[in-house]
Motif scaffolding. Structure first.
Motif, PDB file in Angstrom:
ATOM      1  N   PHE A   7      39.266  33.971  43.157  1.00  7.48           N
ATOM      2  CA  PHE A   7      39.997  35.148  42.712  1.00  7.48           C
ATOM      3  C   PHE A   7      39.924  35.279  41.192  1.00  7.48           C
ATOM      4  CE2 PHE A   7      44.004  37.063  41.230  1.00  7.48           C
ATOM      5  CZ  PHE A   7      43.861  38.325  41.794  1.00  7.48           C
ATOM      6  N   PHE A   8      40.083  34.169  40.484  1.00  3.73           N
ATOM      7  CA  PHE A   8      40.018  34.178  39.026  1.00  3.73           C
ATOM      8  C   PHE A   8      38.644  34.626  38.542  1.00  3.73           C
ATOM      9  CE2 PHE A   8      38.971  32.003  35.050  1.00  3.73           C
ATOM     10  CZ  PHE A   8      39.938  32.558  34.226  1.00  3.73           C
ATOM     11  N   VAL A   9      37.593  34.102  39.159  1.00  5.17           N
ATOM     12  CA  VAL A   9      36.228  34.467  38.760  1.00  5.17           C
ATOM     13  C   VAL A   9      35.977  35.950  39.028  1.00  5.17           C
ATOM     14  CG1 VAL A   9      33.786  34.100  39.305  1.00  5.17           C
ATOM     15  CG2 VAL A   9      35.314  32.131  39.003  1.00  5.17           C
ATOM     16  N   LEU A  10      36.412  36.444  40.179  1.00  6.31           N
ATOM     17  CA  LEU A  10      36.225  37.865  40.496  1.00  6.31           C
ATOM     18  C   LEU A  10      36.992  38.754  39.527  1.00  6.31           C
ATOM     19  CD1 LEU A  10      36.355  37.878  44.405  1.00  6.31           C
ATOM     20  CD2 LEU A  10      34.371  38.289  42.945  1.00  6.31           C
ATOM     21  N   LEU A  11      38.216  38.381  39.230  1.00  6.93           N
ATOM     22  CA  LEU A  11      39.031  39.176  38.306  1.00  6.93           C
ATOM     23  C   LEU A  11      38.438  39.153  36.901  1.00  6.93           C
ATOM     24  CD1 LEU A  11      41.577  40.860  38.535  1.00  6.93           C
ATOM     25  CD2 LEU A  11      42.873  38.887  37.767  1.00  6.93           C
ATOM     26  N   THR A  12      37.969  38.004  36.471  1.00  4.62           N
ATOM     27  CA  THR A  12      37.345  37.886  35.153  1.00  4.62           C
ATOM     28  C   THR A  12      36.052  38.705  35.103  1.00  4.62           C
ATOM     29  OG1 THR A  12      38.255  35.664  34.967  1.00  4.62           O
ATOM     30  CG2 THR A  12      36.513  36.242  33.439  1.00  4.62           C
ATOM     31  N   GLY A  13      35.276  38.666  36.167  1.00  4.99           N
ATOM     32  CA  GLY A  13      34.047  39.458  36.226  1.00  4.99           C
ATOM     33  C   GLY A  13      34.331  40.944  36.176  1.00  4.99           C
ATOM     34  N   LEU A  14      35.351  41.368  36.905  1.00  3.01           N
ATOM     35  CA  LEU A  14      35.735  42.782  36.889  1.00  3.01           C
ATOM     36  C   LEU A  14      36.177  43.207  35.498  1.00  3.01           C
ATOM     37  CD1 LEU A  14      36.222  45.368  38.530  1.00  3.01           C
ATOM     38  CD2 LEU A  14      38.520  44.531  38.998  1.00  3.01           C
ATOM     39  N   ALA A  15      36.965  42.379  34.838  1.00  2.00           N
ATOM     40  CA  ALA A  15      37.418  42.688  33.473  1.00  2.00           C
ATOM     41  C   ALA A  15      36.222  42.766  32.529  1.00  2.00           C
ATOM     42  CB  ALA A  15      38.409  41.634  33.004  1.00  2.00           C
ATOM     43  N   GLY A  16      35.264  41.880  32.685  1.00  4.24           N
ATOM     44  CA  GLY A  16      34.068  41.909  31.843  1.00  4.24           C
ATOM     45  C   GLY A  16      33.255  43.172  32.042  1.00  4.24           C
ATOM     46  N   ILE A  17      33.087  43.573  33.295  1.00  5.51           N
ATOM     47  CA  ILE A  17      32.342  44.805  33.587  1.00  5.51           C
ATOM     48  C   ILE A  17      33.066  46.021  33.024  1.00  5.51           C
ATOM     49  CG2 ILE A  17      31.596  46.330  35.461  1.00  5.51           C
ATOM     50  CD1 ILE A  17      31.012  43.774  37.091  1.00  5.51           C
ATOM     51  N   MET A  18      34.382  46.048  33.165  1.00  2.88           N
ATOM     52  CA  MET A  18      35.154  47.160  32.625  1.00  2.88           C
ATOM     53  C   MET A  18      35.009  47.225  31.100  1.00  2.88           C
ATOM     54  SD  MET A  18      38.592  47.005  34.957  1.00  2.88           S
ATOM     55  CE  MET A  18      39.448  48.228  33.999  1.00  2.88           C
ATOM     56  N   ALA A  19      35.024  46.071  30.445  1.00  6.11           N
ATOM     57  CA  ALA A  19      34.860  46.043  28.992  1.00  6.11           C
ATOM     58  C   ALA A  19      33.472  46.525  28.598  1.00  6.11           C
ATOM     59  CB  ALA A  19      35.112  44.635  28.464  1.00  6.11           C
ATOM     60  N   LEU A  20      32.443  46.123  29.357  1.00  9.88           N
ATOM     61  CA  LEU A  20      31.082  46.560  29.042  1.00  9.88           C
ATOM     62  C   LEU A  20      30.911  48.067  29.197  1.00  9.88           C
ATOM     63  CD1 LEU A  20      28.912  43.734  30.628  1.00  9.88           C
ATOM     64  CD2 LEU A  20      29.233  44.235  28.192  1.00  9.88           C
ATOM     65  N   VAL A  21      31.690  48.687  30.059  1.00  9.43           N
ATOM     66  CA  VAL A  21      31.629  50.135  30.228  1.00  9.43           C
ATOM     67  C   VAL A  21      32.522  50.820  29.195  1.00  9.43           C
ATOM     68  CG1 VAL A  21      32.253  52.033  31.780  1.00  9.43           C
ATOM     69  CG2 VAL A  21      31.044  50.032  32.664  1.00  9.43           C
ATOM     70  N   TYR A  22      33.714  50.278  28.965  1.00  7.77           N
ATOM     71  CA  TYR A  22      34.705  50.938  28.114  1.00  7.77           C
ATOM     72  C   TYR A  22      34.308  50.947  26.646  1.00  7.77           C
ATOM     73  CZ  TYR A  22      39.025  51.831  25.608  1.00  7.77           C
ATOM     74  OH  TYR A  22      39.959  52.336  24.752  1.00  7.77           O
ATOM     75  N   VAL A  23      33.830  49.817  26.138  1.00  5.74           N
ATOM     76  CA  VAL A  23      33.559  49.715  24.701  1.00  5.74           C
ATOM     77  C   VAL A  23      32.482  50.707  24.247  1.00  5.74           C
ATOM     78  CG1 VAL A  23      32.714  48.172  22.883  1.00  5.74           C
ATOM     79  CG2 VAL A  23      34.440  47.367  24.499  1.00  5.74           C
ATOM     80  N   PRO A  24      31.313  50.771  24.877  1.00  4.08           N
ATOM     81  CA  PRO A  24      30.329  51.778  24.435  1.00  4.08           C
ATOM     82  C   PRO A  24      30.819  53.213  24.636  1.00  4.08           C
ATOM     83  CG  PRO A  24      29.275  50.148  25.829  1.00  4.08           C
ATOM     84  CD  PRO A  24      30.741  49.906  25.903  1.00  4.08           C
ATOM     85  N   LEU A  25      31.548  53.455  25.718  1.00  6.22           N
ATOM     86  CA  LEU A  25      32.077  54.789  25.959  1.00  6.22           C
ATOM     87  C   LEU A  25      33.061  55.182  24.863  1.00  6.22           C
ATOM     88  CD1 LEU A  25      32.165  57.196  27.938  1.00  6.22           C
ATOM     89  CD2 LEU A  25      34.064  56.047  29.074  1.00  6.22           C
ATOM     90  N   ARG A  26      33.925  54.265  24.479  1.00  8.25           N
ATOM     91  CA  ARG A  26      34.909  54.530  23.421  1.00  8.25           C
ATOM     92  C   ARG A  26      34.216  54.789  22.096  1.00  8.25           C
ATOM     93  NH1 ARG A  26      39.051  56.995  23.789  1.00  8.25           N
ATOM     94  NH2 ARG A  26      38.647  57.817  21.767  1.00  8.25           N
ATOM     95  N   ILE A  27      33.183  54.007  21.792  1.00  8.89           N
ATOM     96  CA  ILE A  27      32.431  54.208  20.550  1.00  8.89           C
ATOM     97  C   ILE A  27      31.751  55.576  20.554  1.00  8.89           C
ATOM     98  CG2 ILE A  27      30.414  53.413  19.239  1.00  8.89           C
ATOM     99  CD1 ILE A  27      31.227  50.542  20.075  1.00  8.89           C
ATOM    100  N   PHE A  28      31.141  55.936  21.687  1.00  8.48           N
ATOM    101  CA  PHE A  28      30.469  57.239  21.792  1.00  8.48           C
ATOM    102  C   PHE A  28      31.450  58.381  21.617  1.00  8.48           C
ATOM    103  CE2 PHE A  28      29.382  60.818  24.587  1.00  8.48           C
ATOM    104  CZ  PHE A  28      28.236  61.270  23.938  1.00  8.48           C
ATOM    105  N   LEU A  29      32.597  58.308  22.297  1.00  8.54           N
ATOM    106  CA  LEU A  29      33.570  59.392  22.201  1.00  8.54           C
ATOM    107  C   LEU A  29      34.149  59.501  20.796  1.00  8.54           C
ATOM    108  CD1 LEU A  29      35.445  59.018  25.605  1.00  8.54           C
ATOM    109  CD2 LEU A  29      33.818  60.783  24.945  1.00  8.54           C
TER     110      LEU A  29
END
Length: 58
Positions: A8-30
């Motif tokens: 569960f910890f690994v899955l949650l950490t992976g999900l958080a990492g994927i969300m960060a990889l999507v959010y950070v470039p999107l935030r910079i672009f916007l």
């Protein structure tokens, strides 16, 4: 039981990492597009002010 907790910890950490990889470039672009839009609007306002300051030609 501890195995499922670790999974569960690994899955949650992976999900958080994927969300960060999507959010950070999107935030910079916007942010960049918002700043360029604001800059263009300020340029337009300055041009209009300059035009209003000019005397009218007959």
């Amino acid at each position: 039981m501890t195995n499922s907790g670790a999974l569960f910890f690994v899955l949650l950490t992976g999900l958080a990492g994927i969300m960060a990889l999507v959010y950070v470039p999107l935030r910079i672009f916007l942010t960049a597009t918002e700043r360029s839009r604001r800059f263009r609007l300020l340029q337009r306002i300055r041009r209009l002010r300059d035009e209003l300051g000019q005397p009218l030609e007959p």
